[in-house]
Design a protein around this motif. Structure first.
Motif, mmCIF file in Angstrom:
data_model
loop_
_atom_site.group_PDB
_atom_site.id
_atom_site.type_symbol
_atom_site.label_atom_id
_atom_site.label_comp_id
_atom_site.label_asym_id
_atom_site.label_seq_id
_atom_site.Cartn_x
_atom_site.Cartn_y
_atom_site.Cartn_z
ATOM 1 N N ILE A 120 5.776 3.567 2.025
ATOM 2 C CA ILE A 120 5.778 2.579 0.937
ATOM 3 C C ILE A 120 4.396 1.972 0.833
ATOM 4 C CG2 ILE A 120 6.822 0.467 0.041
ATOM 5 C CD1 ILE A 120 9.259 1.025 1.782
ATOM 6 N N ALA A 121 3.759 2.126 -0.320
ATOM 7 C CA ALA A 121 2.435 1.536 -0.577
ATOM 8 C C ALA A 121 1.438 1.890 0.522
ATOM 9 C CB ALA A 121 2.547 0.023 -0.724
ATOM 10 N N LEU A 157 3.682 -4.901 -4.370
ATOM 11 C CA LEU A 157 4.198 -3.920 -5.316
ATOM 12 C C LEU A 157 4.176 -4.519 -6.720
ATOM 13 C CD1 LEU A 157 7.380 -2.710 -3.372
ATOM 14 C CD2 LEU A 157 5.136 -1.627 -3.404
ATOM 15 N N SER A 158 4.080 -3.665 -7.717
ATOM 16 C CA SER A 158 4.203 -4.127 -9.092
ATOM 17 C C SER A 158 5.680 -4.362 -9.384
ATOM 18 C CB SER A 158 3.627 -3.090 -10.064
ATOM 19 O OG SER A 158 4.307 -1.856 -9.920
ATOM 20 N N VAL A 180 13.706 -1.077 -7.101
ATOM 21 C CA VAL A 180 12.659 -0.066 -6.918
ATOM 22 C C VAL A 180 13.216 1.043 -6.024
ATOM 23 C CG1 VAL A 180 10.710 -1.637 -7.224
ATOM 24 C CG2 VAL A 180 11.736 -1.392 -4.975
ATOM 25 N N THR A 210 4.816 -8.097 -0.488
ATOM 26 C CA THR A 210 6.088 -8.167 -1.206
ATOM 27 C C THR A 210 7.225 -7.989 -0.199
ATOM 28 O OG1 THR A 210 5.156 -7.259 -3.250
ATOM 29 C CG2 THR A 210 7.542 -7.106 -2.977
ATOM 30 N N GLU A 262 -3.463 -3.166 -5.302
ATOM 31 C CA GLU A 262 -2.313 -2.266 -5.237
ATOM 32 C C GLU A 262 -2.753 -0.813 -5.400
ATOM 33 O OE1 GLU A 262 1.644 -1.182 -7.881
ATOM 34 O OE2 GLU A 262 0.757 -3.179 -8.044
ATOM 35 N N GLU A 291 -2.308 2.041 -2.494
ATOM 36 C CA GLU A 291 -1.534 3.255 -2.745
ATOM 37 C C GLU A 291 -2.373 4.508 -2.527
ATOM 38 O OE1 GLU A 291 0.119 2.915 -6.622
ATOM 39 O OE2 GLU A 291 1.690 1.517 -6.010
#
Length: 219
Positions: A7-8, A25-26, A33, A94, A174, A178
């Motif tokens: 994740i990310a 996260l966006s 999600v 997040t 972000e 990523e």
């Protein structure tokens, strides 16, 4: 049942109803999600390994809240130069709550023949994207944005000073996270401001601003 999922840019061992803090996260609080980079799942003695990810596996989650992590002190010193600099940084995070872990929720693998056709169809697109990126601005002129960071932004479609200026520091962080966990520590707070000056051709003002910065961070 548990899973190891990326994740990310980071890997986590998760289970249903578990709370996890990940890089920002966006999305808004309450949004659903899902993550498809599931590397391993376990259910009792049944272990499923991916190569590297398990085809069709999904981990669902819900965004609980956005927050900032504990302050990290960054201390820089140059020997025999009389240079010392101390800065603080709080990573944007997040909190998510893990929902279902599914082995059948993702996309099915396409047959080899279809994959070859897709590769042929995507080749011209990749070539066009490469040409488009070559026409972008030199984002390395933004203090704090090295070659790897600039490459990550271009890959995400943020290839001009104007696009950087229109983005938020959170969005830029972000994108970097990523792209690689090694870029997650970079502070992007001043990048939109620097990019706005560069986009308008105000190079003297940009130089004056950058003289007040240290690695893209305001002194």
């Amino acid at each position: 049942m548990y899973a190891i999922v990326e994740i990310a840019g980071q890997q986590f061992k998760v289970a249903k109803d578990q709370k996890v803090f990940v890089n920002r996260l966006s999305g808004e609080e309450g949004d659903e999600v899902s993550f498809d980079k599931v590397l391993l799942t376990g259910d009792g003695d049944n272990i499923t390994l991916g190569a590297p990810a398990i085809e069709g596996a999904l981990v669902g989650a819900k965004i609980s809240r956005h927050l900032k992590g504990d302050k990290v002190i960054v201390f820089k010193k140059k020997r025999r130069k009389g240079y010392k600099k101390k800065n603080g940084h709080r990573q944007s995070l997040t909190e998510i709550v893990i929902g279902d872990i599914s082995l059948k929720g993702g996309k099915k693998a396409a047959p080899k023949a279809e994959k070859k056709e897709e590769a042929k169809a995507e080749a011209p697109k990749a070539e066009k994207k490469a040409k488009a990126s070559s026409k972008g601005d030199d984002l390395k002129k933004i203090e704090g944005a090295g070659p790897k960071a600039a490459e990550a932004l271009v890959a995400a479609g943020i290839d001009t000073f104007a696009k950087v200026a229109a983005s938020t520091p959170e969005k830029l962080s972000e994108v970097l996270t990523e792209a690689s966990s090694r870029l997650s520590h970079i502070v992007t707070d001043t990048w939109p401001k620097q990019a706005a000056l560069a986009a308008e051709g105000k190079w003297d003002e940009l130089k004056e601003l950058q003289e007040k910065l240290d690695g893209g961070i305001e002194k």
